[in-house]
Design an enzyme around this catalytic site. Structure first.
Site, PDB file in Angstrom:
ATOM      1  N   PHE A 274     -85.815   6.599  23.273  1.00  0.00           N
ATOM      2  CA  PHE A 274     -86.469   5.937  22.145  1.00  0.00           C
ATOM      3  C   PHE A 274     -85.481   5.316  21.167  1.00  0.00           C
ATOM      4  CE2 PHE A 274     -89.789   9.346  23.065  1.00  0.00           C
ATOM      5  CZ  PHE A 274     -90.471   8.527  23.954  1.00  0.00           C
TER       6      PHE A 274
ATOM      7  N   GLY B  36     -81.754  -9.494   6.241  1.00  0.00           N
ATOM      8  CA  GLY B  36     -81.967 -10.687   7.042  1.00  0.00           C
ATOM      9  C   GLY B  36     -82.977 -10.407   8.129  1.00  0.00           C
ATOM     10  N   PRO B  37     -82.716  -9.415   9.012  1.00  0.00           N
ATOM     11  CA  PRO B  37     -83.754  -9.004   9.961  1.00  0.00           C
ATOM     12  C   PRO B  37     -84.947  -8.450   9.178  1.00  0.00           C
ATOM     13  CG  PRO B  37     -81.600  -8.207  10.661  1.00  0.00           C
ATOM     14  CD  PRO B  37     -81.433  -8.719   9.267  1.00  0.00           C
ATOM     15  N   LEU B  38     -86.040  -9.153   9.206  1.00  0.00           N
ATOM     16  CA  LEU B  38     -87.124  -8.890   8.255  1.00  0.00           C
ATOM     17  C   LEU B  38     -87.696  -7.481   8.387  1.00  0.00           C
ATOM     18  CD1 LEU B  38     -88.951 -12.336   8.297  1.00  0.00           C
ATOM     19  CD2 LEU B  38     -87.444 -11.398   6.542  1.00  0.00           C
TER      20      LEU B  38
ATOM     21  N   HIS C  54     -82.065  14.613  25.414  1.00  0.00           N
ATOM     22  CA  HIS C  54     -82.745  14.284  26.670  1.00  0.00           C
ATOM     23  C   HIS C  54     -82.088  13.037  27.257  1.00  0.00           C
ATOM     24  CE1 HIS C  54     -85.394  17.013  24.602  1.00  0.00           C
ATOM     25  NE2 HIS C  54     -86.234  17.083  25.643  1.00  0.00           N
TER      26      HIS C  54
ATOM     27  N   HIS D  26     -89.501   8.277  30.303  1.00  0.00           N
ATOM     28  CA  HIS D  26     -88.746   9.106  29.354  1.00  0.00           C
ATOM     29  C   HIS D  26     -87.316   9.384  29.815  1.00  0.00           C
ATOM     30  CE1 HIS D  26     -92.599   9.537  27.510  1.00  0.00           C
ATOM     31  NE2 HIS D  26     -92.178  10.410  26.632  1.00  0.00           N
TER      32      HIS D  26
ATOM     33  N   ASN E  22     -96.687 -16.040  -0.657  1.00  0.00           N
ATOM     34  CA  ASN E  22     -96.740 -17.509  -0.743  1.00  0.00           C
ATOM     35  C   ASN E  22     -97.547 -18.141   0.391  1.00  0.00           C
ATOM     36  OD1 ASN E  22     -95.032 -17.752   1.553  1.00  0.00           O
ATOM     37  ND2 ASN E  22     -93.204 -17.730   0.267  1.00  0.00           N
TER      38      ASN E  22
ATOM     39  N   HIS F 249     -89.236 -23.878   4.119  1.00  0.00           N
ATOM     40  CA  HIS F 249     -88.774 -22.508   4.366  1.00  0.00           C
ATOM     41  C   HIS F 249     -87.288 -22.459   4.706  1.00  0.00           C
ATOM     42  CE1 HIS F 249     -88.580 -18.400   5.915  1.00  0.00           C
ATOM     43  NE2 HIS F 249     -87.904 -18.917   6.931  1.00  0.00           N
TER      44      HIS F 249
ATOM     45  N   ARG G 218     -80.742  17.845  27.738  1.00  0.00           N
ATOM     46  CA  ARG G 218     -81.861  18.784  27.677  1.00  0.00           C
ATOM     47  C   ARG G 218     -81.528  20.034  28.488  1.00  0.00           C
ATOM     48  NH1 ARG G 218     -87.497  18.056  30.965  1.00  0.00           N
ATOM     49  NH2 ARG G 218     -88.702  19.719  29.981  1.00  0.00           N
TER      50      ARG G 218
ATOM     51  N   HIS H 251     -82.282 -21.749   2.951  1.00  0.00           N
ATOM     52  CA  HIS H 251     -83.715 -21.545   2.760  1.00  0.00           C
ATOM     53  C   HIS H 251     -84.061 -21.696   1.278  1.00  0.00           C
ATOM     54  CE1 HIS H 251     -82.571 -19.502   6.458  1.00  0.00           C
ATOM     55  NE2 HIS H 251     -83.835 -19.536   6.851  1.00  0.00           N
TER      56      HIS H 251
ATOM     57  N   GLU I  61     -89.592   5.849  14.611  1.00  0.00           N
ATOM     58  CA  GLU I  61     -88.160   5.763  14.885  1.00  0.00           C
ATOM     59  C   GLU I  61     -87.476   4.622  14.136  1.00  0.00           C
ATOM     60  OE1 GLU I  61     -89.919   7.831  18.496  1.00  0.00           O
ATOM     61  OE2 GLU I  61     -90.431   6.074  17.273  1.00  0.00           O
TER      62      GLU I  61
END
Length: 667
Positions: free
Chosen positions: A443, A123-125, A467, A479, A194, A270, A526, A35, A417
């Site tokens: 979650f 890397g993972p934006l 939980h 949930h 940019n 890019h 739980r 890039h 999270e």
């Protein structure tokens, strides 16, 4: 090291900046992959920051009071590699030439622990941005704990470079909101505005006013209209450093692939090499030798290498300050050294409780164990995504980590999270903090990418997931985690532990604290669970909880709350003359690390049928259930009803487990 080619007549600043651009172009061209656009557009800002502001010692990348630099857009890795080589880190020109090749120190995206000077894997934006927030939080906490009047031994900035893609990702919004709330005044972001993304102009999807957005978050905001104006960039950084009450963002209007006659400001620059002809045209346009490859002008290298002496002087001054600190505050000095070394104090586990009596939910047991450990391990710090009362993740002996109270150890992450996961990584990367974070298991999906990155970096983070099954009950299938345990187990390097009672929970925490080469996920109930007559075998991952006098007719393998169901099923089977072995398997990963002899002792290599029992997806259990075995597991979502009834209707009863066991034996 240098090409010997004639140097440009341009200023030393321009020469240094263009050296980053040409190195990046050449490395990407040689690899035929990479890039080039962002390194070329950000070269001026990176040069100003690294040579005029960043406090770093290239000969000691782990110096504790260095400024941290995070390249959140990790695809622009050649920008970072160019800076590391030019300023004198352990990264040779041959390493640059080996960009993106097998075994090289210059992989496609920066990797923590692989290349000297890389503070985090990006890397993972968006995640690098959130990592930087965690680093800034760690700096504030440690400075509040250890700094004394006229003796600031923890005093450094965290800088992060990010782009449009980073700010489109939701994790950056979560993290920026948290940073503004916490008033992290030593966090400075340089935003590469940019206006280009992979698909074209950012206008096709991203038209918000970033400056107003960050003002709303409580950040100090500045704009630099020309991303090549080194004077304006320096002035903005100076202003950001002077603003101690807010994090700062500098919006730099840059141009992707700056200098390229045909590809500047184009999406095509890019993520693909410019091409040999365009590289030559660009070098000519920039006033650089057109036919020179990997050219580093001597005067540019001399300018960059001044960072070595500056860094050595800065570290020497800090060490002198540390000597004074040790003489004046000897106890604090010893605590600081232990904190930064990450060593556990003697008898750190002395107060971990032993549970007896009535059933206890493993989430409740976890809270008691956490507080017992926190009293002795002062680096333990964390919180929950607005679920502390349910997760039992609060340190009772401490107050909150908040603006003006940065010495607190309870972090209120809010309902964020993903940011929580990435912030935890930043805190442990900074060093001096042993972080944990909690939420409901269902979650964990929100923060999965952060968990994956922590596992990739082998970071010792503790995730508290409560939980843990359909026993959540009335909250219903939204949930009730079903696929989550399996999805966590398939992350390489993540250790998942699902204890079956309060005492196993205590041992699971002990195992997690002692585990330093990767993250650990504690999977907690739980509902209340009876106490087991157990041995201290959680660290082995699996053990025989109840056995037969001779060879068993069947082996029941279970985890967590289902261990108790399996034990009752054993009693029912015995009434029918069937001998069952019960194997409690709280952690596949720990079991796989034991010796083959131990594993065969628990699960013999014979034709004894095995039945795995877990209120979760059966995926993966085939490795333990054996060819003639089976599972009692979840193959659908749950339902809304009292937890006990939900478990019964989905077959997690002693009667159903015993029936399935008999079917296996008799088929």
């Amino acid at each position: 090291m240098t090409s010997g080619k004639p140097e440009s007549n341009c200023s030393i600043d321009d020469l240094c900046i263009n050296t980053i651009r040409t190195l990046s172009m050449d490395a990407i061209e040689a690899a035929n992959s990479g890039h080039p656009g962002a390194p070329m557009g950000l070269a001026a800002a990176a040069y100003v920051l690294w040579t005029k502001f960043l406090k770093h010692n290239p000969k000691n990348p782990s110096w504790q009071d260095r400024d941290r630099f995070v390249l959140s857009g990790g695809h622009a890795s050649m920008l970072l590699y160019s800076l590391l080589h030019l300023t004198g880190y352990d990264l040779s020109l041959d390493d640059i030439k080996n960009f993106r090749q097998w075994g090289s120190k210059t992989p496609g995206h920066p990797e923590y622990g692989h290349t000297a000077g890389v503070e985090t894997t990006t890397g993972p934006l968006g995640q690098g941005f959130a990592n930087a927030v965690g680093m800034a939080m760690a700096e504030r906490h440690l400075s509040a704990r250890f700094n004394q009047p006229d003796c600031d031994i923890v005093d450094h900035f965290t800088y992060v470079m990010c782009g449009d893609g980073d700010l489109m990702e939701g994790v950056s919004s979560e993290a920026a909101s948290l940073a503004g709330h916490l008033a992290l005044g030593k966090l400075i972001c340089l935003y590469d505005d940019n206006k280009i993304s992979i698909e074209g102009s950012t206008d096709i999807a991203f038209t918000e006013d970033v400056a107003l957005r960050f003002q709303a978050y409580g950040w100090h905001v500045q704009k630099v209209s020309d991303g090549n104006d080194v004077v304006a960039i320096a002035a903005a950084i100076e202003s950001a450093r002077a603003e101690t009450g807010k994090p700062s963002i500098i919006c730099l209007r840059t141009h992707i692939a700056f200098g390229s006659p045909n590809k500047q400001d184009s999406a095509g620059a890019h993520g693909a090499p410019l091409g040999k002809d365009e590289v030559c045209l660009t070098k000519k346009n920039l006033g650089c030798p057109e036919d020179a490859v990997f050219c580093i002008p001597e005067s540019a290298l001399t300018e960059y290498r001044k960072c070595i002496s500056r860094g050595a002087d800065a570290e020497a001054a800090w060490r002198k300050k540390m000597d004074t600190y040790a003489e004046t505050f000897s106890d604090l000095s010893a605590q600081y050294r232990e904190t930064m070394d990450g060593a556990l104090p003697d008898d750190w586990d002395a107060d971990i409780p032993v549970f007896s009596g009535d059933p206890v939910a493993t989430r409740a047991a976890s809270g008691k164990v956490l507080n017992a450990i926190a009293g002795n391990v002062t680096t333990l710090m964390g919180g929950s995504a607005d679920l502390a009362p349910s997760n039992k993740t609060e340190i009772n002996s401490s107050h909150d980590f908040q603006k003006g109270h940065y010495d607190g150890r309870n972090i209120r992450f809010g309902v964020r999270e993903f940011a929580m996961g990435a912030v935890l990584s930043g805190m442990v990367l900074h060093r001096g903090i042993r972080p944990y974070g909690g939420t409901f298991l269902v979650f964990a999906d929100y923060m999965r990418s952060a968990i994956r990155m922590a596992a990739l970096m082998k970071l010792p983070i503790i995730y508290v997931f409560t939980h843990d099954s359909i026993a959540v009950g009335e909250d219903g299938p939204t949930h009730q985690p079903v696929e989550h345990i399996a999805s966590l187990r398939c992350i390489p390097g993540l250790t998942v532990i699902r204890p079956a009672d309060a005492n196993e929970t205590a041992r699971a925490w002990k195992t997690a604290i002692e585990h330093t080469d990767g993250p650990v996920a504690l999977i907690l109930s739980r509902q209340k669970l009876p106490l087991l007559e157990t041995t201290d075998a959680v660290s082995k991952g699996a053990y025989i909880l109840a056995d037969t006098a001779g060879k068993p007719d069947i082996i029941l393998i279970a985890t967590g709350s289902e261990v108790h169901v399996a034990l009752e099923a054993k009693t029912l089977l015995a009434q029918k003359g069937v001998a069952a072995r019960i194997v409690n398997m709280p952690s596949w990963e720990l079991f796989e690390k034991t010796s083959p002899e131990y594993q065969v002792g628990v699960l013999p290599n014979d034709n004894t049928p095995r039945l795995a029992v877990e209120a979760a997806s059966p995926m993966g259990w085939e490795r333990y259930a054996s060819a003639n075995g089976g599972t009692v597991a979840m193959t659908c979502f749950g339902a809304s009803a009292p937890g006990g009834l939900v478990l019964e209707r989905f077959g997690f009863t002693p009667e159903n487990v015993a029936e399935k066991a008999l079917e296996l034996i008799n088929r």
